[in-house]
Design a protein around this motif. Sequence first.
Motif, PDB file in Angstrom:
ATOM      1  N   GLY A 200       0.288  -1.443  -0.569  1.00  0.00           N
ATOM      2  CA  GLY A 200      -0.237  -0.289   0.438  1.00  0.00           C
ATOM      3  C   GLY A 200       1.070   0.562   0.202  1.00  0.00           C
ATOM      4  O   GLY A 200       0.366   2.769  -0.597  1.00  0.00           O
ATOM      5  N   THR A 201       1.812   1.505   1.065  1.00  0.00           N
ATOM      6  CA  THR A 201       2.797   2.521   0.993  1.00  0.00           C
ATOM      7  C   THR A 201       3.469   2.795  -0.094  1.00  0.00           C
ATOM      8  O   THR A 201       3.662   3.789  -1.138  1.00  0.00           O
ATOM      9  N   ILE A 202       3.698   1.858  -1.522  1.00  0.00           N
ATOM     10  CA  ILE A 202       4.848   1.857  -2.133  1.00  0.00           C
ATOM     11  C   ILE A 202       4.208   2.340  -3.356  1.00  0.00           C
ATOM     12  O   ILE A 202       3.416   3.157  -3.672  1.00  0.00           O
ATOM     13  N   LEU A 203       2.519   2.122  -3.627  1.00  0.00           N
ATOM     14  CA  LEU A 203       1.356   2.655  -4.535  1.00  0.00           C
ATOM     15  C   LEU A 203       1.106   3.739  -4.343  1.00  0.00           C
ATOM     16  O   LEU A 203       0.736   4.390  -5.156  1.00  0.00           O
ATOM     17  N   THR A 204       1.471   4.232  -3.025  1.00  0.00           N
ATOM     18  CA  THR A 204       0.672   5.465  -2.244  1.00  0.00           C
ATOM     19  C   THR A 204       1.837   6.362  -3.229  1.00  0.00           C
ATOM     20  O   THR A 204       1.383   7.689  -3.575  1.00  0.00           O
ATOM     21  N   MET A 205       2.642   6.426  -2.835  1.00  0.00           N
ATOM     22  CA  MET A 205       3.530   7.056  -3.136  1.00  0.00           C
ATOM     23  C   MET A 205       4.218   7.552  -4.497  1.00  0.00           C
ATOM     24  O   MET A 205       3.555   8.455  -5.363  1.00  0.00           O
ATOM     25  N   THR A 206       4.318   6.615  -5.160  1.00  0.00           N
ATOM     26  CA  THR A 206       3.903   6.027  -7.014  1.00  0.00           C
ATOM     27  C   THR A 206       3.273   6.121  -7.248  1.00  0.00           C
ATOM     28  O   THR A 206       3.639   7.248  -8.576  1.00  0.00           O
ATOM     29  N   THR A 207       1.791   6.046  -7.241  1.00  0.00           N
ATOM     30  CA  THR A 207       1.158   6.471  -7.916  1.00  0.00           C
ATOM     31  C   THR A 207       0.449   7.946  -7.878  1.00  0.00           C
ATOM     32  O   THR A 207      -0.024   8.736  -8.914  1.00  0.00           O
ATOM     33  N   ILE A 208       0.592   8.427  -7.084  1.00  0.00           N
ATOM     34  CA  ILE A 208       0.836   9.642  -7.331  1.00  0.00           C
ATOM     35  C   ILE A 208       1.219  10.288  -7.587  1.00  0.00           C
ATOM     36  O   ILE A 208       1.094  11.785  -8.093  1.00  0.00           O
ATOM     37  N   LEU A 209       2.645  10.291  -7.198  1.00  0.00           N
ATOM     38  CA  LEU A 209       3.366  11.238  -8.084  1.00  0.00           C
ATOM     39  C   LEU A 209       3.836  11.186  -9.456  1.00  0.00           C
ATOM     40  O   LEU A 209       3.267  12.029 -10.380  1.00  0.00           O
ATOM     41  N   ILE A 246      -2.686   2.663 -13.632  1.00  0.00           N
ATOM     42  CA  ILE A 246      -3.357   2.260 -12.987  1.00  0.00           C
ATOM     43  C   ILE A 246      -2.637   0.945 -13.710  1.00  0.00           C
ATOM     44  O   ILE A 246      -1.705   0.052 -12.873  1.00  0.00           O
ATOM     45  N   GLY A 247      -1.890   0.805 -14.595  1.00  0.00           N
ATOM     46  CA  GLY A 247      -0.981  -0.433 -15.792  1.00  0.00           C
ATOM     47  C   GLY A 247      -0.146  -0.685 -14.733  1.00  0.00           C
ATOM     48  O   GLY A 247       0.500  -1.490 -14.388  1.00  0.00           O
ATOM     49  N   LEU A 248       1.218   0.385 -14.304  1.00  0.00           N
ATOM     50  CA  LEU A 248       2.086   0.565 -14.176  1.00  0.00           C
ATOM     51  C   LEU A 248       1.705   0.759 -12.243  1.00  0.00           C
ATOM     52  O   LEU A 248       2.609   0.003 -12.019  1.00  0.00           O
ATOM     53  N   GLY A 249       0.573   0.730 -11.856  1.00  0.00           N
ATOM     54  CA  GLY A 249       0.773   0.484 -10.619  1.00  0.00           C
ATOM     55  C   GLY A 249       0.268  -1.141 -10.381  1.00  0.00           C
ATOM     56  O   GLY A 249       1.141  -2.035  -9.499  1.00  0.00           O
ATOM     57  N   ALA A 254       2.701  -6.619  -9.214  1.00  0.00           N
ATOM     58  CA  ALA A 254       2.941  -8.602  -9.359  1.00  0.00           C
ATOM     59  C   ALA A 254       4.188  -7.807  -9.082  1.00  0.00           C
ATOM     60  O   ALA A 254       4.578  -9.527  -7.978  1.00  0.00           O
ATOM     61  N   VAL A 255       5.101  -7.115  -8.614  1.00  0.00           N
ATOM     62  CA  VAL A 255       6.097  -7.121  -8.443  1.00  0.00           C
ATOM     63  C   VAL A 255       6.242  -7.417  -7.105  1.00  0.00           C
ATOM     64  O   VAL A 255       7.274  -8.824  -6.011  1.00  0.00           O
ATOM     65  N   ARG A 261       6.372 -13.956  -1.708  1.00  0.00           N
ATOM     66  CA  ARG A 261       5.578 -15.475  -1.227  1.00  0.00           C
ATOM     67  C   ARG A 261       6.588 -15.856  -1.064  1.00  0.00           C
ATOM     68  O   ARG A 261       7.173 -16.652  -0.709  1.00  0.00           O
ATOM     69  N   LEU A 262       8.014 -15.242  -2.464  1.00  0.00           N
ATOM     70  CA  LEU A 262       9.390 -15.752  -2.931  1.00  0.00           C
ATOM     71  C   LEU A 262      10.367 -15.651  -1.252  1.00  0.00           C
ATOM     72  O   LEU A 262      11.758 -16.468  -1.517  1.00  0.00           O
ATOM     73  N   LEU A 263      10.542 -14.594  -0.878  1.00  0.00           N
ATOM     74  CA  LEU A 263      11.551 -13.595  -0.031  1.00  0.00           C
ATOM     75  C   LEU A 263      11.435 -13.920   1.152  1.00  0.00           C
ATOM     76  O   LEU A 263      11.979 -14.209   1.842  1.00  0.00           O
ATOM     77  N   PHE A 264       9.842 -13.259   1.429  1.00  0.00           N
ATOM     78  CA  PHE A 264       9.000 -13.353   3.002  1.00  0.00           C
ATOM     79  C   PHE A 264       7.998 -14.440   3.246  1.00  0.00           C
ATOM     80  O   PHE A 264       8.043 -14.353   3.932  1.00  0.00           O
TER      81      PHE A 264
END
Length: 387
Positions: A200-209, A246-249, A254-255, A261-264
């Motif tokens: 949520g925090t990453i999406l908030t920062m990047t998509t708004i900016l 929205i597509g970039l979000g 996905a990343v 799942r794989l790392l944590f």
Amino acid sequence: MSAAHARRTAADFVSASRIAALMVKEMIQMRRDRLTFAMIIGVPILQLVLFGYAINMDPKRLPTLVVAADNGPVVRTVLAGMQASGYFDVRVGLATEREVEAAMAAGTVTYAITFPPGFERDFVRGDRPQLLVEADATDPAATSNALGALQPILESAFRPELVGPLAARAPSALPVDLVVQRRYNPEGITSHNIVPGLLGTILTMTTILMTALALTRERERGTLENLMAMPATPLEIMIGKVVPYIGLGFVQVAVILVCARLLFAVPMAGSFPLLLAATLLFIAANVTLGYTFSTVARTQMQAMQMTFFWFLPSILLSGFMFPFRGMPVWAQWVGEVFPLTHYLRIVRAIMLKGSGLADLAPQIWPLAAFWLAVGTLALLRYRRTLD
């Protein structure tokens, strides 16, 4: 070279009058840029207020339900002691196991205390009856202090009861068999709480900016007039601007989910399509807010400043960094305004609890309402962006 010539050369290299003129020019420019000046004054004040008054790492008065087959004096004494500790906000009335399950899935309660049948009888006989305390451990920081203080809290609560015939048991161990269950995250793994929150925090920062720069970039390049002259309605322009982001979000989603799942080894206990649907609504709300910022800002720097001014209280008051229920009531009211607050509850509930649509409805409708509100504001402001 003569001394007079050397002095003239030094004066040409560094001139106090020219420096003073440039300083005056910069001060005038700063005064005209009201948004930057507001950030200079507002950010320190905002941080002082939030960290000084709103942030609390030791949350108190956490909602607690009680399941009890009987309601004798010992049960009332235990509940009164837990209430007096300040950690537990014991709800009036006795709940059923089904109500506890539904409330924990919806995230409306943090603790559930269960007194089994015959608790009073077994306590008087000295049989050490079982006392079950269930905690919503999706956020270990919110419950760890209360669970750590549970043993002394119960010892203080039972002390007035261990008199008369029961006085011989006073020096012994706790007169009940305390069973603590940390639900949804029994190992208390911090990454299971942090990593979904990062989504949520990453999406908030990047998509708004990214979206906040949409119209301001057009304005700085001088192409906004051409955009407004196109035979397209404001709604069509807004959709055309925000949908690519929205597509970039979703690329970021996905990343992050693959790494989670794989790392944590973060579990996915609930419905993945439901998570994607809620994420779509959250991203749409954020990019629409960014587009609204772009109709207000005059430059890309102002757009970035507005994004930061929104992101700072979002991350501090949403429950990502600090326990949400540890904040005072006024700070919780402010936190409810931010889409990140509701999305964090949604993503953690789906991934860790397996909550369904009925459980998440109280968090989904505020996202939809926010999206409609900022979208309407953006459309109203669009035609005035060249004023």
